[in-house]
Enzyme design. Sequence first.
Site, PDB file in Angstrom:
ATOM      1  N   CYS A   2       0.843  -1.190   0.000  1.00  0.00           N
ATOM      2  CA  CYS A   2       0.000   0.000   0.000  1.00  0.00           C
ATOM      3  C   CYS A   2       0.880   1.241   0.000  1.00  0.00           C
ATOM      4  CB  CYS A   2      -0.901   0.002   1.232  1.00  0.00           C
ATOM      5  SG  CYS A   2      -1.943  -1.470   1.358  1.00  0.00           S
ATOM      6  N   LEU A  51      -3.618  -1.614  -1.552  1.00  0.00           N
ATOM      7  CA  LEU A  51      -3.495  -2.840  -2.334  1.00  0.00           C
ATOM      8  C   LEU A  51      -4.105  -3.943  -1.482  1.00  0.00           C
ATOM      9  CD1 LEU A  51      -2.344  -4.278  -4.872  1.00  0.00           C
ATOM     10  CD2 LEU A  51      -0.298  -4.755  -3.518  1.00  0.00           C
ATOM     11  N   ALA A  52      -5.246  -4.461  -1.885  1.00  0.00           N
ATOM     12  CA  ALA A  52      -6.005  -5.398  -1.054  1.00  0.00           C
ATOM     13  C   ALA A  52      -5.446  -6.810  -1.186  1.00  0.00           C
ATOM     14  CB  ALA A  52      -7.480  -5.367  -1.449  1.00  0.00           C
ATOM     15  N   ILE A  54      -5.236  -8.947   2.107  1.00  0.00           N
ATOM     16  CA  ILE A  54      -5.994  -9.625   3.152  1.00  0.00           C
ATOM     17  C   ILE A  54      -7.345  -8.927   3.305  1.00  0.00           C
ATOM     18  CG2 ILE A  54      -6.036 -10.321   5.585  1.00  0.00           C
ATOM     19  CD1 ILE A  54      -3.867 -11.714   3.973  1.00  0.00           C
ATOM     20  N   GLU A  77       2.188  -6.061   6.163  1.00  0.00           N
ATOM     21  CA  GLU A  77       1.469  -7.283   6.516  1.00  0.00           C
ATOM     22  C   GLU A  77       1.897  -7.694   7.925  1.00  0.00           C
ATOM     23  OE1 GLU A  77      -0.815  -8.470   4.617  1.00  0.00           O
ATOM     24  OE2 GLU A  77      -0.347  -7.479   2.713  1.00  0.00           O
ATOM     25  N   ASP A  98      -5.470  -7.666   8.666  1.00  0.00           N
ATOM     26  CA  ASP A  98      -4.388  -7.989   9.589  1.00  0.00           C
ATOM     27  C   ASP A  98      -3.831  -6.750  10.269  1.00  0.00           C
ATOM     28  OD1 ASP A  98      -3.546  -7.668   6.739  1.00  0.00           O
ATOM     29  OD2 ASP A  98      -1.556  -7.572   7.638  1.00  0.00           O
ATOM     30  N   LEU A 231       9.067 -15.380  -7.165  1.00  0.00           N
ATOM     31  CA  LEU A 231      10.059 -14.919  -8.136  1.00  0.00           C
ATOM     32  C   LEU A 231      11.202 -15.924  -8.140  1.00  0.00           C
ATOM     33  CD1 LEU A 231      10.187 -11.072  -7.404  1.00  0.00           C
ATOM     34  CD2 LEU A 231       8.625 -12.366  -8.876  1.00  0.00           C
ATOM     35  N   ILE A 267      12.504 -13.564 -15.394  1.00  0.00           N
ATOM     36  CA  ILE A 267      12.714 -12.672 -16.532  1.00  0.00           C
ATOM     37  C   ILE A 267      14.184 -12.688 -16.930  1.00  0.00           C
ATOM     38  CG2 ILE A 267      13.176 -10.592 -15.147  1.00  0.00           C
ATOM     39  CD1 ILE A 267      11.548  -9.040 -17.315  1.00  0.00           C
ATOM     40  N   GLY A 342      13.579 -13.785  -2.746  1.00  0.00           N
ATOM     41  CA  GLY A 342      14.697 -14.330  -1.973  1.00  0.00           C
ATOM     42  C   GLY A 342      15.704 -13.330  -1.456  1.00  0.00           C
TER      43      GLY A 342
END
Length: 586
Positions: A2, A51-52, A54, A77, A98, A231, A267, A342
Site C-alpha cells: 500500500c 493494495l487489497a 488480506i 502485513e 491484519d 520470483l 525474466i 529471496g
Amino acid sequence: MCGILAVLGVVEVSLAKRSRIIELSRRLRHRGPDWSGLHCHEDCYLAHQRLAIIDPTSGDQPLYNEDKTVVVTVNGEIYNHEELKAKLKTHEFQTGSDCEVIAHLYEEYGEEFVDMLDGMFSFVLLDTRDKSFIAARDAIGICPLYMGWGLDGSVWFSSEMKALSDDCERFITFPPGHLYSSKTGGLRRWYNPPWFSETVPSTPYNALFLREMFEKAVIKRLMTDVPFGVLLSGGLDSSLVASVASRHLNETKVDRQWGNKLHTFCIGLKGSPDLKAAREVADYLSTVHHEFHFTVQEGIDALEEVIYHIETYDVTTIRASTPMFLMSRKIKSLGVKMVISGEGSDEIFGGYLYFHKAPNKKEFLEETCRKIKALHLYDCLRANKATSAWGVEARVPFLDKSFISVAMDIDPEWNMIKRDLGRIEKWVMRKAFDDDEHPYLPKHILYRQKEQFSDGVGYNWIDGLKSFTEQQVTDEMMNNAAQMFPYNTPVNKEAYYYRMIFERLFPQDSARETVPWGPSIACSTPAAIEWVEQWKASNDPSGRFISSHDSAATDHTAVSRRWPTAAARPANGTVNGKDVPVPIAV
C-alpha cells in the site's frame, strides 16, 4: 504493498489543504490501486492507497479502534495478527484486516507494542484524544518510509519521497527498527537484537533447526486472500523459497482458494543464465512457470520510469531494478498481486563472493551485520518499489525476524568459505536443505554459485547499459562532474547518466542525500575493501573485470562507489553530516 501519507500539525486547515493532500496521495496510487482513504482530524490528515491482499472486501484504510479515537494508516502485513487478536479479548474488531490489530494494540499497551508485531510494515497512528501520534518502521526496513518537515511546523510521513518532496523543507529516510513519538519529539530504536552489537556468537550450527526456521518463515508468508507466486531466478535463494512454498502449499487456505500448483516467474534476455536455471527448477518442482523476455532497448527505455519509482541513482540498484520492474508489470497483467522473493540471504550468510577474502570470522560477521543494517537502502528498496510500481507486493522470508535471530546466532566460522572443507558461500543453508531422502532441490542447483540478479538476467544487459550511457555522456561532462554534482559525484558515465535523470525528477538537496555513496567492490561495504589492497584503487562499476577471487570463484557482482561513508550514514541525529531536527535515542 500500500501507500501511506500522513501530514500532522498543519497551520492551514482548509478545503485547499485537503485537496492538496489528496493530490499528493495520488502520487502513491501505483502502490495501492484498489481503494483510496483519507481521515481528517482538525489539523491532521492520514491518507491511504490500498493494495487489497488480506480481506479485500472490508479492510479499507485508514483503520480504527472501536470508538474511532485511534486512527492508523498502514503499509505492510502483520503475519501474527490472529495470535495478537487472541490477546485482545475485550476488543471488538470491525474488519478482517491484519493491520487493524495495530490500533487495538496501541489502545491496550500504549506506544510499547511495536516489537510484538511479526511482519513487514510502516505505519502512522494518530490518537485523536490528545492529538499525539507515532510512526514506526519494520526491523530491517522492508517497507519504505520517509519523514519530512514543513515550514509551518508540520510533520510528514510517506511511503515514497515523491509524495512529500515538493512540500517539505527537509526530509529523510525513516530509519528501520525505529519509532517516532510526538510526545518525545524524537526517534528511538525499538529493534535491538543481540547481533546489533556485532559480538561474535559461539552457537554451534544446527542444520535441522535452521531449516525448520526458514520453512516457518516461508509458510507464514503464504497468508493471502489473492493469487500469488514466487520470483524464481534459479539461484539458491529463490529456489529454496519456491521449493518450501510448493511443499507446504496444501497446508494453507491458499490451496483451497487458488489451487495446489505454485506459480513461478522469471525474466531475462533470451538465452540468459537465469531463464535456463529457473526453468530447470520449475520443472523439478512442477510449478506453473511463467518466463518473460526483455531486450536491452526495452530496459533502456524504462530507465526514467525506474528511477522515478525506485527513487535512487545508485548504479547497481538501477541495473537490478529494471528487469524486476518490467517483470512486475507482466506479473500484474496475469492477475497476481503478491510474490515471494529471496532477498536478504546474501547479507545474512555472506553470500557475495567477495566474502571469500574475509580474513577471519570476526570480520566476516561484522561485514554481514553492516550489510543487513543497510539492506533498506539497496535490495529492500529495489524489491519493494520495483514491484509496487505495478501494484504487486513482495514478501521476503529470509528477512523474517525470528529467522535472522537464529541465523545470526550461529558461530560465523560455519559461514566462512573454506574450499578445502567443501564449503562454498551460504554453505549452512545449502547443507540444511541437502536432504537425500526427501530432496528439496537437485544437487547442482542446491550448490549453484551465485549470480548477481542484473547479470543473471543476461550479461549483455550491463554491457548494453554501459555502451548506451557512454554515448549519452561526453568526456567534457565527466570532467565537470564535480562541479555539476558536488555531493556524491558520479565516478563514471553510467552513474552520471542516472544522476541527471534523478536530479531532474528530484532536485531537492534532501532527495539526493537519501542515496548512499562511498567506495564499494562487488557490493561490499567500505570496510571490506581493506581486505584486499588492489580493491582500494578500483572504481570500475563491474566486478566481472576484477580478478579479486580465486579462479574457482569468479565474481559477477557489481562494483561502484555506493556505500554510506561515516559522514553519510544516519546516526546520532545527523544525516550526511547535517543535523536532523529530531533527537535519536538508541
